[in-house]
Enzyme design. Sequence first.
Site, PDB file in Angstrom:
ATOM      1  N   ARG A  61     -85.770  47.346 -47.231  1.00 17.96           N
ATOM      2  CA  ARG A  61     -85.890  45.886 -47.173  1.00 17.96           C
ATOM      3  C   ARG A  61     -86.436  45.434 -45.824  1.00 17.96           C
ATOM      4  NH1 ARG A  61     -83.164  42.745 -50.676  1.00 17.96           N
ATOM      5  NH2 ARG A  61     -82.157  41.389 -49.137  1.00 17.96           N
ATOM      6  N   TYR A  63     -82.418  21.209 -51.316  1.00 15.77           N
ATOM      7  CA  TYR A  63     -83.641  20.619 -51.854  1.00 15.77           C
ATOM      8  C   TYR A  63     -84.697  21.651 -52.233  1.00 15.77           C
ATOM      9  CZ  TYR A  63     -81.884  16.076 -50.447  1.00 15.77           C
ATOM     10  OH  TYR A  63     -81.119  14.941 -50.337  1.00 15.77           O
ATOM     11  N   ARG A  70     -81.752  45.176 -52.924  1.00 19.11           N
ATOM     12  CA  ARG A  70     -80.592  45.811 -52.304  1.00 19.11           C
ATOM     13  C   ARG A  70     -80.238  47.085 -53.073  1.00 19.11           C
ATOM     14  NH1 ARG A  70     -79.467  40.242 -52.302  1.00 19.11           N
ATOM     15  NH2 ARG A  70     -79.249  39.357 -50.208  1.00 19.11           N
ATOM     16  N   LYS A  86     -75.614  39.370 -54.577  1.00 14.40           N
ATOM     17  CA  LYS A  86     -74.735  39.077 -53.444  1.00 14.40           C
ATOM     18  C   LYS A  86     -74.455  37.585 -53.334  1.00 14.40           C
ATOM     19  CE  LYS A  86     -74.382  39.752 -48.426  1.00 14.40           C
ATOM     20  NZ  LYS A  86     -75.037  40.322 -47.235  1.00 14.40           N
ATOM     21  N   HIS A 144     -81.042  50.784 -47.464  1.00 10.71           N
ATOM     22  CA  HIS A 144     -81.193  49.358 -47.155  1.00 10.71           C
ATOM     23  C   HIS A 144     -82.386  49.118 -46.245  1.00 10.71           C
ATOM     24  CE1 HIS A 144     -79.863  45.201 -46.650  1.00 10.71           C
ATOM     25  NE2 HIS A 144     -78.908  45.440 -47.505  1.00 10.71           N
TER      26      HIS A 144
END
Length: 405
Positions: free
Chosen positions: A335, A368, A242, A269, A332
């Site tokens: 990404r 998990y 980011r 974040k 951005h």
Amino acid sequence: MASETGKLTALAIKSAGQGEHSDGGGMFLKVTETGRYWRLKYRVGGKEKLLALGVYPEVSLAEARKRRDEARRVIREGGDPSADRRSRKAATLEAGANTFQAVGDEWLAKQLPKMSVATHEKASKMLQTMLYPGLGKRPIADIDAPELLAVLRKIEDRGAHDTAHRAKQRCGQIFRYAIATGRAKRDPSADLRGALAPVITTPRAAITDPLKVGELLRSIDGYSGSFPVRCALRLTSMLFVRPGELRHAEWHEFDLDQGLWRIPAEKMKMRDEHLVLLCAQAIEILRELYRLTGPSGYLFPSVRTARRPMSENTINAALRSMGYDQVTMTGHGFRAMASTRLNEMGWAPDVIERQLAHAERNKVRAAYNRAQHLAERQKMMQTWADYLDGLKAGGTVVAFKSKAG
């Protein structure tokens, strides 16, 4: 130094020596080495008290007499001017602590452990520039829905519909905090449902076509701005973190010998520590940058002070200078570029999402799944950097499916 009538005069005040000089009615001028002070002696319940009426010449003789007469009126009615003053001062302090700005600042300070540094900075900027000018000095309990809407409409009128909605959300958080701390009864932002223009969601601007990605990378190599910004652009394309995570990067977080960048949880974040596996090309760039901005502090310090990182607009401004507008490519967008291409190249979605530091939307699965996929991510990051080099060279680069190894 009083006149025959027991009253002070302007001349008498100027020539008064140290001591107490009566003006009658309990009021006197106290002269010391440091100044001249108006005082009033009076009794309440048989107890003598002293009330400060001001400092001469800021408070003139006429004004001091006016204050004396008002205080004596309070005394005649059974009050105590000293107690009244303390009450007014306490009320003023309480009112100051209950303004929208006071509550907002208090709320924001408590969010730092929960927000990433970049998000906290954006929230602070929004409050300071968009909300405090219209609401800051208002008692938070007195703000109603129409008043709040008027402030949000000013943001909306600039065409910043998404920002207006986010500002409304921030206000709601502050009002709810005020309710919890006993300084407001309700949240007026809840009454504004549907009052703002809806946000039309559009994908983040990103270049994903391989040929255009190659053009972008060649433009970055030819960027005529500062060396640190060119490094930031190149690293963004390779590491696809980011923008806020990159600009807040500090040298102590990097182990270049191990090829690892460990981003602390407070900068993320999702508030989880994140590991970025560094490809050989990124390590080379970082070693060059180290000579300029290392060995401590920010990798990309502000041009104004090394104590702060570069502006959040720096990367986007660099892209604009290279001819890429906000609907074509943003910081951005790297990404999205990486995610799109890597998925098409056949890399496992879990590996890509882990490298993007995206939260698992399925809460049961998230509880998990603790896998870091480090070996596969290391391979993916190096393959991605090599792939970008091929695109930049202008050759024909065929997307391929990864194989775990």
